[in-house]
Design a protein around this motif. Structure first.
Motif, PDB file in Angstrom:
ATOM      1  N   HIS A  53       7.763  -3.355   8.469  1.00  0.00           N
ATOM      2  CA  HIS A  53       6.528  -3.419   7.838  1.00  0.00           C
ATOM      3  C   HIS A  53       5.291  -4.121   8.669  1.00  0.00           C
ATOM      4  N   LEU A  54       5.923  -4.672   9.878  1.00  0.00           N
ATOM      5  CA  LEU A  54       4.861  -5.149  10.626  1.00  0.00           C
ATOM      6  C   LEU A  54       4.230  -4.098  11.518  1.00  0.00           C
ATOM      7  N   GLU A  55       4.701  -2.992  11.431  1.00  0.00           N
ATOM      8  CA  GLU A  55       4.409  -1.618  12.124  1.00  0.00           C
ATOM      9  C   GLU A  55       3.466  -0.793  11.417  1.00  0.00           C
ATOM     10  N   ILE A  56       3.452  -0.947  10.224  1.00  0.00           N
ATOM     11  CA  ILE A  56       2.813   0.001   9.193  1.00  0.00           C
ATOM     12  C   ILE A  56       1.450  -0.012   9.365  1.00  0.00           C
ATOM     13  N   ARG A  57       0.687   0.869   9.377  1.00  0.00           N
ATOM     14  CA  ARG A  57      -0.830   0.814   9.358  1.00  0.00           C
ATOM     15  C   ARG A  57      -1.163   0.668   8.085  1.00  0.00           C
ATOM     16  N   LYS A  58      -1.939  -0.449   7.795  1.00  0.00           N
ATOM     17  CA  LYS A  58      -2.121  -0.748   6.285  1.00  0.00           C
ATOM     18  C   LYS A  58      -3.311  -0.243   5.620  1.00  0.00           C
ATOM     19  N   PHE A  59      -4.423   0.304   6.553  1.00  0.00           N
ATOM     20  CA  PHE A  59      -5.570   1.132   6.116  1.00  0.00           C
ATOM     21  C   PHE A  59      -4.957   2.335   5.615  1.00  0.00           C
ATOM     22  N   VAL A  60      -3.827   2.844   6.184  1.00  0.00           N
ATOM     23  CA  VAL A  60      -3.314   4.354   5.626  1.00  0.00           C
ATOM     24  C   VAL A  60      -2.581   3.943   4.197  1.00  0.00           C
ATOM     25  N   ILE A  61      -1.915   2.933   4.161  1.00  0.00           N
ATOM     26  CA  ILE A  61      -1.198   2.612   2.899  1.00  0.00           C
ATOM     27  C   ILE A  61      -2.594   2.283   1.766  1.00  0.00           C
ATOM     28  N   LEU A  62      -3.380   1.499   2.160  1.00  0.00           N
ATOM     29  CA  LEU A  62      -4.536   1.293   1.361  1.00  0.00           C
ATOM     30  C   LEU A  62      -5.285   2.433   0.903  1.00  0.00           C
ATOM     31  N   ARG A  63      -5.568   3.336   1.847  1.00  0.00           N
ATOM     32  CA  ARG A  63      -6.142   4.817   1.334  1.00  0.00           C
ATOM     33  C   ARG A  63      -5.087   5.305   0.379  1.00  0.00           C
ATOM     34  N   GLY A  64      -3.811   5.458   0.640  1.00  0.00           N
ATOM     35  CA  GLY A  64      -3.082   6.207  -0.320  1.00  0.00           C
ATOM     36  C   GLY A  64      -3.062   5.519  -1.602  1.00  0.00           C
ATOM     37  N   LEU A  65      -2.836   4.160  -1.581  1.00  0.00           N
ATOM     38  CA  LEU A  65      -2.967   3.542  -2.897  1.00  0.00           C
ATOM     39  C   LEU A  65      -4.014   3.848  -3.809  1.00  0.00           C
ATOM     40  N   CYS A  66      -5.335   3.681  -3.192  1.00  0.00           N
ATOM     41  CA  CYS A  66      -6.533   4.097  -3.766  1.00  0.00           C
ATOM     42  C   CYS A  66      -6.376   5.515  -4.282  1.00  0.00           C
ATOM     43  N   ASN A  67      -5.978   6.563  -3.594  1.00  0.00           N
ATOM     44  CA  ASN A  67      -6.038   8.075  -4.208  1.00  0.00           C
ATOM     45  C   ASN A  67      -4.905   7.946  -5.286  1.00  0.00           C
ATOM     46  N   LYS A  68      -3.804   7.307  -5.049  1.00  0.00           N
ATOM     47  CA  LYS A  68      -2.556   7.315  -6.167  1.00  0.00           C
ATOM     48  C   LYS A  68      -2.958   6.594  -7.390  1.00  0.00           C
ATOM     49  N   VAL A  69      -3.670   5.479  -7.273  1.00  0.00           N
ATOM     50  CA  VAL A  69      -3.828   4.731  -8.448  1.00  0.00           C
ATOM     51  C   VAL A  69      -5.068   4.710  -9.073  1.00  0.00           C
ATOM     52  N   GLY A  70      -6.117   5.264  -8.265  1.00  0.00           N
ATOM     53  CA  GLY A  70      -7.547   5.559  -8.856  1.00  0.00           C
ATOM     54  C   GLY A  70      -8.350   4.342  -8.431  1.00  0.00           C
ATOM     55  N   ILE A  71      -8.028   3.591  -7.516  1.00  0.00           N
ATOM     56  CA  ILE A  71      -8.898   2.501  -7.200  1.00  0.00           C
ATOM     57  C   ILE A  71     -10.081   2.771  -6.289  1.00  0.00           C
ATOM     58  N   GLU A  72     -11.290   2.344  -6.551  1.00  0.00           N
ATOM     59  CA  GLU A  72     -12.229   2.314  -5.931  1.00  0.00           C
ATOM     60  C   GLU A  72     -12.589   1.003  -5.057  1.00  0.00           C
ATOM     61  N   LEU A  73     -12.746   0.943  -3.848  1.00  0.00           N
ATOM     62  CA  LEU A  73     -13.045  -0.226  -3.053  1.00  0.00           C
ATOM     63  C   LEU A  73     -14.518  -0.261  -2.618  1.00  0.00           C
ATOM     64  N   ALA A  74     -15.039  -1.453  -2.782  1.00  0.00           N
ATOM     65  CA  ALA A  74     -16.489  -1.547  -2.039  1.00  0.00           C
ATOM     66  C   ALA A  74     -16.230  -1.271  -0.121  1.00  0.00           C
ATOM     67  N   PRO A  75     -17.102  -0.682   0.382  1.00  0.00           N
ATOM     68  CA  PRO A  75     -16.933  -0.494   1.733  1.00  0.00           C
ATOM     69  C   PRO A  75     -17.249  -1.841   2.418  1.00  0.00           C
ATOM     70  N   ARG A  76     -16.085  -2.333   2.939  1.00  0.00           N
ATOM     71  CA  ARG A  76     -16.447  -3.833   3.752  1.00  0.00           C
ATOM     72  C   ARG A  76     -15.557  -3.801   5.045  1.00  0.00           C
ATOM     73  N   ASP A  77     -15.450  -4.753   5.655  1.00  0.00           N
ATOM     74  CA  ASP A  77     -14.857  -4.832   6.774  1.00  0.00           C
ATOM     75  C   ASP A  77     -13.436  -5.783   6.446  1.00  0.00           C
ATOM     76  N   TYR A  78     -12.351  -5.020   6.003  1.00  0.00           N
ATOM     77  CA  TYR A  78     -11.375  -5.640   5.581  1.00  0.00           C
ATOM     78  C   TYR A  78     -10.444  -6.387   6.599  1.00  0.00           C
ATOM     79  N   ASP A  79      -9.893  -7.480   6.330  1.00  0.00           N
ATOM     80  CA  ASP A  79      -8.891  -8.169   7.482  1.00  0.00           C
ATOM     81  C   ASP A  79      -7.608  -7.833   7.159  1.00  0.00           C
ATOM     82  N   MET A  80      -7.079  -6.933   7.789  1.00  0.00           N
ATOM     83  CA  MET A  80      -5.537  -6.837   7.647  1.00  0.00           C
ATOM     84  C   MET A  80      -4.646  -7.144   8.566  1.00  0.00           C
TER      85      MET A  80
END
Length: 201
Positions: free
Chosen positions: A174-201
């Protein structure tokens, strides 16, 4: 004759007639023989052909969504991602897409459970943000409770991926996972909209 009668009872008259006219002799096989043949075709021909097409660039998935579309178009189940991983040993970009898609699908179950457990909709944003932080946020050793929750989540994800997809990945994968890819996928699959910000991952 018994196998033929069993198949005839499962098909409409038109479908059964087409099966007879195909000249394949499938109408003479038992259900277990047909299922065994279908499974053999799926594992020995359909999945390797998909990976071969990825290798020849006839198909070129760029993210989890296109990977899913390519698999579904060919009638392949997403539960086969572990097998695709094995077959794509010389295609690291495909393996990376598979890993990220398996992790996204696992975390989707957790996030949907959190969303469904929220009784007051005014608390929904906080519950989602807290969950995403626990799943994908950066944790320091000072925050022992968060570290333990994050560790528990990733232990569950590893178990889920093993059981659902038949793929085992390392303890620190999990340390090698690209977290923004996961976040984008979760938003698409669950239907979440995020505010555009510089998220610290």
């Amino acid at each position: 004759v018994e196998a033929e009668a069993e198949l005839r009872s499962l098909y409409t008259e038109t479908a059964y007639k087409r099966l007879l006219e195909s000249g394949t002799g499938l109408h003479c096989k038992t259900l277990s023989e047909l299922l065994e043949g279908a499974q053999k075709y799926y594992n020995d021909i359909a999945l390797p052909k998909l990976v071969a097409d990825f290798g020849s660039l006839e198909l070129s998935p760029v993210d989890g969504r296109t990977l899913t579309d390519f698999m579904h178009t060919r009638g392949l189940q997403m539960r086969s991602l572990g097998r695709v991983m094995e077959l794509a040993e010389k295609l690291p970009h495909v393996q990376s897409l598979c890993i990220h898609e398996m992790v996204t699908r696992a975390l989707k179950h957790l996030l949907k459970a959190v969303v469904s457990a929220v009784r007051d909709s005014s608390h929904l944003a906080v519950a989602i943000a807290t969950s995403l932080n626990a799943m994908l946020g950066t944790v320091s050793n000072k925050e022992k409770e968060i570290v333990s929750i994050n560790s528990l989540i990733w232990t569950w994800v590893r178990t889920f991926v093993d059981k659902r997809y038949g793929w085992k990945f390392g303890k620190d994968a999990h340390l090698e996972i690209r977290k923004f890819v996961i976040l984008r996928g979760l938003c698409n699959k669950v239907g979440i909209e995020l505010a555009p910000r510089d998220y610290d991952m």
